[in-house]
Design an enzyme around this catalytic site. Structure first.
Site, PDB file in Angstrom:
ATOM      1  N   TYR A 143      51.488 130.770  38.252  1.00 51.03           N
ATOM      2  CA  TYR A 143      52.298 131.457  39.263  1.00 51.03           C
ATOM      3  C   TYR A 143      52.122 132.972  39.210  1.00 51.03           C
ATOM      4  O   TYR A 143      52.341 133.656  40.203  1.00 51.03           O
ATOM      5  CB  TYR A 143      53.787 131.125  39.087  1.00 51.03           C
ATOM      6  CG  TYR A 143      54.208 129.865  39.800  1.00 51.03           C
ATOM      7  CD1 TYR A 143      53.669 128.634  39.452  1.00 51.03           C
ATOM      8  CD2 TYR A 143      55.136 129.905  40.828  1.00 51.03           C
ATOM      9  CE1 TYR A 143      54.051 127.484  40.108  1.00 51.03           C
ATOM     10  CE2 TYR A 143      55.526 128.757  41.492  1.00 51.03           C
ATOM     11  CZ  TYR A 143      54.983 127.554  41.126  1.00 51.03           C
ATOM     12  OH  TYR A 143      55.362 126.413  41.786  1.00 51.03           O
ATOM     13  N   LYS A 194      47.673 119.391  30.171  1.00 50.25           N
ATOM     14  CA  LYS A 194      46.376 118.735  30.310  1.00 50.25           C
ATOM     15  C   LYS A 194      45.496 119.302  29.197  1.00 50.25           C
ATOM     16  O   LYS A 194      44.534 120.019  29.453  1.00 50.25           O
ATOM     17  CB  LYS A 194      45.773 119.010  31.691  1.00 50.25           C
ATOM     18  CG  LYS A 194      46.465 118.281  32.830  1.00 50.25           C
ATOM     19  CD  LYS A 194      46.109 116.799  32.925  1.00 50.25           C
ATOM     20  CE  LYS A 194      44.683 116.607  33.375  1.00 50.25           C
ATOM     21  NZ  LYS A 194      44.341 115.154  33.419  1.00 50.25           N
ATOM     22  N   ASP A 227      49.355 114.072  34.182  1.00 52.68           N
ATOM     23  CA  ASP A 227      49.108 113.007  35.167  1.00 52.68           C
ATOM     24  C   ASP A 227      49.702 111.681  34.703  1.00 52.68           C
ATOM     25  O   ASP A 227      50.320 110.943  35.476  1.00 52.68           O
ATOM     26  CB  ASP A 227      47.602 112.877  35.474  1.00 52.68           C
ATOM     27  CG  ASP A 227      46.742 112.705  34.234  1.00 52.68           C
ATOM     28  OD1 ASP A 227      47.213 113.015  33.112  1.00 52.68           O
ATOM     29  OD2 ASP A 227      45.590 112.247  34.362  1.00 52.68           O
ATOM     30  N   ASP A 251      56.923 122.303  38.096  1.00 52.42           N
ATOM     31  CA  ASP A 251      57.235 122.312  39.532  1.00 52.42           C
ATOM     32  C   ASP A 251      56.985 120.931  40.130  1.00 52.42           C
ATOM     33  O   ASP A 251      57.838 120.355  40.808  1.00 52.42           O
ATOM     34  CB  ASP A 251      56.356 123.368  40.222  1.00 52.42           C
ATOM     35  CG  ASP A 251      56.587 123.433  41.721  1.00 52.42           C
ATOM     36  OD1 ASP A 251      57.757 123.450  42.141  1.00 52.42           O
ATOM     37  OD2 ASP A 251      55.591 123.455  42.471  1.00 52.42           O
ATOM     38  N   ASP A 255      59.948 117.747  41.030  1.00 50.88           N
ATOM     39  CA  ASP A 255      60.123 117.144  42.361  1.00 50.88           C
ATOM     40  C   ASP A 255      60.030 115.625  42.265  1.00 50.88           C
ATOM     41  O   ASP A 255      60.798 114.898  42.899  1.00 50.88           O
ATOM     42  CB  ASP A 255      59.042 117.638  43.339  1.00 50.88           C
ATOM     43  CG  ASP A 255      59.536 118.789  44.209  1.00 50.88           C
ATOM     44  OD1 ASP A 255      60.481 119.488  43.783  1.00 50.88           O
ATOM     45  OD2 ASP A 255      58.978 118.995  45.298  1.00 50.88           O
TER      46      ASP A 255
HETATM   47  C1  IPM Z   1      60.680 125.505  43.421  1.00 51.42           C
HETATM   48  C2  IPM Z   1      59.942 125.884  44.664  1.00 51.42           C
HETATM   49  C3  IPM Z   1      59.346 127.262  44.457  1.00 51.42           C
HETATM   50  C4  IPM Z   1      58.334 127.144  43.325  1.00 51.42           C
HETATM   51  C5  IPM Z   1      58.728 127.898  45.694  1.00 51.42           C
HETATM   52  C6  IPM Z   1      59.749 128.026  46.807  1.00 51.42           C
HETATM   53  C7  IPM Z   1      58.109 129.221  45.391  1.00 51.42           C
HETATM   54  O1  IPM Z   1      58.988 124.917  44.963  1.00 51.42           O
HETATM   55  O2  IPM Z   1      61.621 126.227  43.038  1.00 51.42           O
HETATM   56  O3  IPM Z   1      60.334 124.487  42.825  1.00 51.42           O
HETATM   57  O4  IPM Z   1      57.200 126.702  43.529  1.00 51.42           O
HETATM   58  O5  IPM Z   1      58.698 127.502  42.205  1.00 51.42           O
HETATM   59 MG    MG Z   2      59.042 123.201  43.709  1.00 55.97          MG
END
Ligand code: IPM
Ligand code: MG
Length: 371
Positions: A143, A194, A227, A251, A255
């Site tokens: 990032y 990884k 993975d 990240d 999700d």
């Molecule tokens: C998160 C989001 C952010 C990230 C974006 C909005 C920059 O996906 O907080 O997970 O990738 O960190």
């Molecule tokens: Mg995210």
């Protein structure tokens, strides 16, 4: 009593302002019924800040965030701003806050609430009881790593590149957060990388192992390729307690873990900085996982629970108000058990309601719980 607790509230874009409005009712309830006096300032971030102040977050807002005891954040971004140059996108608002406040540990719980086990896309018996904490490093890695860019080569073709880079101290400090958390939970950390293809992943595995050996031998540590972790989350999610990963893997996997629970609309997160050895304080920001959801923004149908539960995390982590945090969590669970659902978690036989009815119901439940 100590000075008032200072909160900076940044609703942001999309559904952010809608779900924040409901959360303000919970904050007001805490002031009224539990005498928690917060001094609240509000500011702009993301696309709304770009429009009003010319940047995804202004220096003044960053300064106010630094001066606050905690930041309650909504969400940023939307199709309206997709065409902006890379240096001006709304997402920089949250990225700059993480970086400038040194918020290196992003805690993302993925808990399957019993009333919602049926709402998961996986079979209820696979997800029931799942309670995972993803600890994502959030100020380093790809990032922020340099060099990065898109360059045009001599033959006119373009080449894009990023750098995934970690200093061992960055790995060690976030690993300690994960191990400390595990001790208060089910005592297991699954560290993902990884290491089979990435040098920074090799270092990640080595440093996590060293910290474990020297400081946390009592905690169970498991190393897993990222993975494989993605696959295991879909097939046997109940094996996980704390998952520790880099900015990028955290990240993605957070999700995925969130999706298991049936709704992103239910999940809060906390992002913490280091404890200042002099004041004992730490910077912290609390935000829902769901993002700005531009497709449903302005319709009054967004689920305010994740934002409210983010405030609960704020009460717990920034101020040690464990009882009050638990009250908010219980109130949300009661409302769900009572059959109210926003569209994102709607199930057959339940009552579908909008953002503000959901918010009112949580406040009513708080009244009942407090007697
Ligand atoms: C998160 C989001 C952010 C990230 C974006 C909005 C920059 O996906 O907080 O997970 O990738 O960190
Ligand atoms: Mg995210």
């Amino acid at each position: 009593m100590a000075a008032n607790k200072k909160l900076l509230v940044l609703p942001g874009d999309g559904i952010g302002p809608e779900v924040m409005r409901e959360t303000r009712r919970v904050i007001e309830w805490m002031a009224r019924r539990r005498s928690l006096a917060f001094e609240i300032e509000e500011g702009l971030v993301g696309g709304s800040a770009i429009e009003a102040e010319g940047a995804p977050i202004s220096d003044a807002t960053v300064a106010r965030a630094k001066a606050a005891d905690a930041v309650l954040f909504g969400s940023v971004g939307g199709p309206k701003w997709d065409g902006l140059p890379f240096e001006q996108r709304p997402e920089l608002g949250i990225l700059r806050l993480r970086k400038d406040l040194g918020l290196f540990a992003n805690l993302r719980p993925a808990v399957v609430l019993d009333p919602l086990a049926e709402a998961s896309s996986l079979k209820p018996d696979i997800v029931r009881g799942v309670d995972i904490m993803v600890v994502r490093e959030s100020t380093g890695g790809v990032y922020f790593g340099e060099p990065r860019g898109v360059e045009t080569l001599a033959d006119g073709k373009r080449r894009g590149f990023d750098t995934d880079v970690y200093h061992e101290d960055e790995i060690a400090r976030v690993a300690r957060i994960a191990f400390d958390l595990a001790r208060k939970r089910r005592n297991k950390v699954t560290s993902v990388e990884k290491a089979n293809v990435m040098q920074s992943g090799r270092l990640w595995r080595a440093v996590v192992g060293e910290v474990h050996k020297a400081e946390y031998p009592d905690v169970q540590l498991e190393n897993m390729y990222a993975d494989n972790c993605a696959m295991q989350l879909c097939s046997r999610p109940a094996q996980f307690d704390v998952i520790l990963g880099s900015n990028l893997f955290g990240d993605v996997l957070s999700d995925l873990a969130a999706a298991l629970t049936g709704s992103l609309g239910m999940l809060p997160s906390a992002t913490l900085g280091a404890v200042d050895p002099v004041t004992g304080k730490r910077h912290a920001l609390y935000e829902p996982i769901h993002g700005s959801a531009p497709d449903i923004a302005g319709k009054g149908i967004a689920n305010p629970c994740a934002q409210m539960l983010s405030f609960a995390m704020l009460l717990r982590w920034s101020f040690g108000f464990e009882d009050e945090a638990a009250l908010v969590e219980q109130a949300v669970e009661k409302v769900l058990a009572g059959g109210l659902r926003t569209a994102d978690i709607m199930q057959p036989g339940m009552a579908r309601v909008g953002t503000s009815v959901m918010g009112e119901a949580v406040v009513r439940e708080l009244d009942k719980l407090a007697g």
